[in-house]
Design an enzyme around this catalytic site. Sequence first.
Site, PDB file in Angstrom:
ATOM      1  N   ASP A  23       2.689  -2.155   1.447  1.00  0.00           N
ATOM      2  CA  ASP A  23       1.369  -2.695   1.801  1.00  0.00           C
ATOM      3  C   ASP A  23       0.637  -1.747   2.745  1.00  0.00           C
ATOM      4  OD1 ASP A  23      -0.692  -4.508   1.743  1.00  0.00           O
ATOM      5  OD2 ASP A  23       0.210  -5.896   3.182  1.00  0.00           O
ATOM      6  N   HIS A  40      -4.260   4.367  -2.560  1.00  0.00           N
ATOM      7  CA  HIS A  40      -3.269   4.083  -3.606  1.00  0.00           C
ATOM      8  C   HIS A  40      -2.629   5.377  -4.101  1.00  0.00           C
ATOM      9  CE1 HIS A  40      -4.305  -0.046  -3.437  1.00  0.00           C
ATOM     10  NE2 HIS A  40      -5.482   0.060  -4.024  1.00  0.00           N
ATOM     11  N   LEU A 134      21.114   5.207  -8.799  1.00  0.00           N
ATOM     12  CA  LEU A 134      20.247   4.255  -8.087  1.00  0.00           C
ATOM     13  C   LEU A 134      19.522   3.424  -9.130  1.00  0.00           C
ATOM     14  CD1 LEU A 134      18.438   3.289  -5.593  1.00  0.00           C
ATOM     15  CD2 LEU A 134      16.929   5.182  -6.161  1.00  0.00           C
TER      16      LEU A 134
HETATM   17  C1  IPE Z   1       1.633  -7.756  -1.621  1.00  0.00           C
HETATM   18  O1  IPE Z   1       0.561  -7.131  -0.990  1.00  0.00           O
HETATM   19  C2  IPE Z   1       1.748  -7.266  -3.036  1.00  0.00           C
HETATM   20  C3  IPE Z   1       2.180  -5.888  -3.185  1.00  0.00           C
HETATM   21  C4  IPE Z   1       2.551  -5.088  -2.226  1.00  0.00           C
HETATM   22  C5  IPE Z   1       2.211  -5.411  -4.543  1.00  0.00           C
HETATM   23  P1  IPE Z   1      -0.881  -7.823  -0.906  1.00  0.00           P
HETATM   24  O2  IPE Z   1      -1.717  -6.892  -0.121  1.00  0.00           O
HETATM   25  O3  IPE Z   1      -1.350  -8.189  -2.251  1.00  0.00           O
HETATM   26  O4  IPE Z   1      -0.545  -9.155  -0.105  1.00  0.00           O
HETATM   27  P2  IPE Z   1      -1.481 -10.156   0.716  1.00  0.00           P
HETATM   28  O5  IPE Z   1      -2.637 -10.497  -0.157  1.00  0.00           O
HETATM   29  O6  IPE Z   1      -1.934  -9.423   1.948  1.00  0.00           O
HETATM   30  O7  IPE Z   1      -0.594 -11.304   1.042  1.00  0.00           O
HETATM   31  C1  IPE Z   2      -0.736  -2.168  -1.202  1.00  0.00           C
HETATM   32  O1  IPE Z   2      -1.831  -1.850  -0.444  1.00  0.00           O
HETATM   33  C2  IPE Z   2      -0.960  -1.940  -2.689  1.00  0.00           C
HETATM   34  C3  IPE Z   2      -0.970  -3.180  -3.478  1.00  0.00           C
HETATM   35  C4  IPE Z   2      -0.906  -4.393  -2.996  1.00  0.00           C
HETATM   36  C5  IPE Z   2      -1.078  -3.050  -4.904  1.00  0.00           C
HETATM   37  P1  IPE Z   2      -3.120  -2.784  -0.339  1.00  0.00           P
HETATM   38  O2  IPE Z   2      -4.073  -2.372  -1.404  1.00  0.00           O
HETATM   39  O3  IPE Z   2      -2.768  -4.220  -0.322  1.00  0.00           O
HETATM   40  O4  IPE Z   2      -3.694  -2.336   1.072  1.00  0.00           O
HETATM   41  P2  IPE Z   2      -4.370  -3.246   2.165  1.00  0.00           P
HETATM   42  O5  IPE Z   2      -3.474  -4.403   2.434  1.00  0.00           O
HETATM   43  O6  IPE Z   2      -5.703  -3.663   1.606  1.00  0.00           O
HETATM   44  O7  IPE Z   2      -4.515  -2.336   3.338  1.00  0.00           O
HETATM   45 MG    MG Z   3      -2.380  -5.546   1.146  1.00  0.00          MG
END
Ligand code: IPE
Ligand code: IPE
Ligand code: MG
Length: 245
Positions: A23, A40, A134
């Site tokens: 995240d 990303h 792995l």
């Molecule tokens: C959780 O992250 C999903 C992934 C890392 C794929 P999100 O960014 O979607 O989660 P919330 O919305 O903050 O809970």
């Molecule tokens: C994690 O980073 C990637 C996915 C959930 C797919 P985010 O895109 O959720 O990044 P934040 O939480 O907005 O910073």
């Molecule tokens: Mg996120």
Amino acid sequence: MEAAPSSRCAGASPPTHVAIIMDGNGRWAKARGMPRAAGHQRGADAVRVAVESCRELGIAYLTLYAFSSENWKRPPSEVDDLMSLLRLYLRRELANLHRNGVRIRFIGVREQLADDIVQLIEESEATTAANRALTLTIALNYGSQDEILRAARAIARDVKDNTLAPDAITKQRFEGYLETVGMPDPDLVIRTSGEQRLSNFLLWQSAYAELIFVNANWPDFSRATLEEAIGEFHRRERRYGGTGS
Ligand code: IPE
Ligand code: IPE
Ligand code: MG
């Protein structure tokens, strides 16, 4: 201050299964005045680092949360960016992962994914099926509550068809209906970016996982981040409901 011993120096065996909620890509980009897509992209580089580090540390199972069943709520352009990155990652990395003995598995619902992605998933799984260094499981269009509901429906069907007796539905039998069948439960769930929630990830399987929340955003995840988390894991006492040592 004394430095925390690294997982290796401590001489403790590594956790068998590490699961990561990757995240903070968006916040990483925002902090740099860059578009979320750039976060990303850097996140995909961090995946490479995580896989390599786990392999070198002798971790047997790494599960990465790449796209949740709730992530479809994002703007279509961001969903496209994430899917394109996955394509790129699999195309670029498959040969290397295979060479390094990595077995690739996917969990999550495939029906909503583009045909070429499903093909790539199937190719990656088939090519690497016999690898044992792995097991890398990618959770894609994955949601734990949905996984549990689908298991419940399949069980209900088997009971209705008289192939399963209600009293035979043990924990082990139930787990046979989950997508993670055959995989040990995660010992350690790491979430980056400082958020402290599971966001529908491996809810059943993480019943006794140690949860470690790190402040770094996912693109900044490094081998050192992983080693620190494993060091913290080794300092925890896993009691499983008992009284401990
Ligand atoms: C959780 O992250 C999903 C992934 C890392 C794929 P999100 O960014 O979607 O989660 P919330 O919305 O903050 O809970
Ligand atoms: C994690 O980073 C990637 C996915 C959930 C797919 P985010 O895109 O959720 O990044 P934040 O939480 O907005 O910073
Ligand atoms: Mg996120």
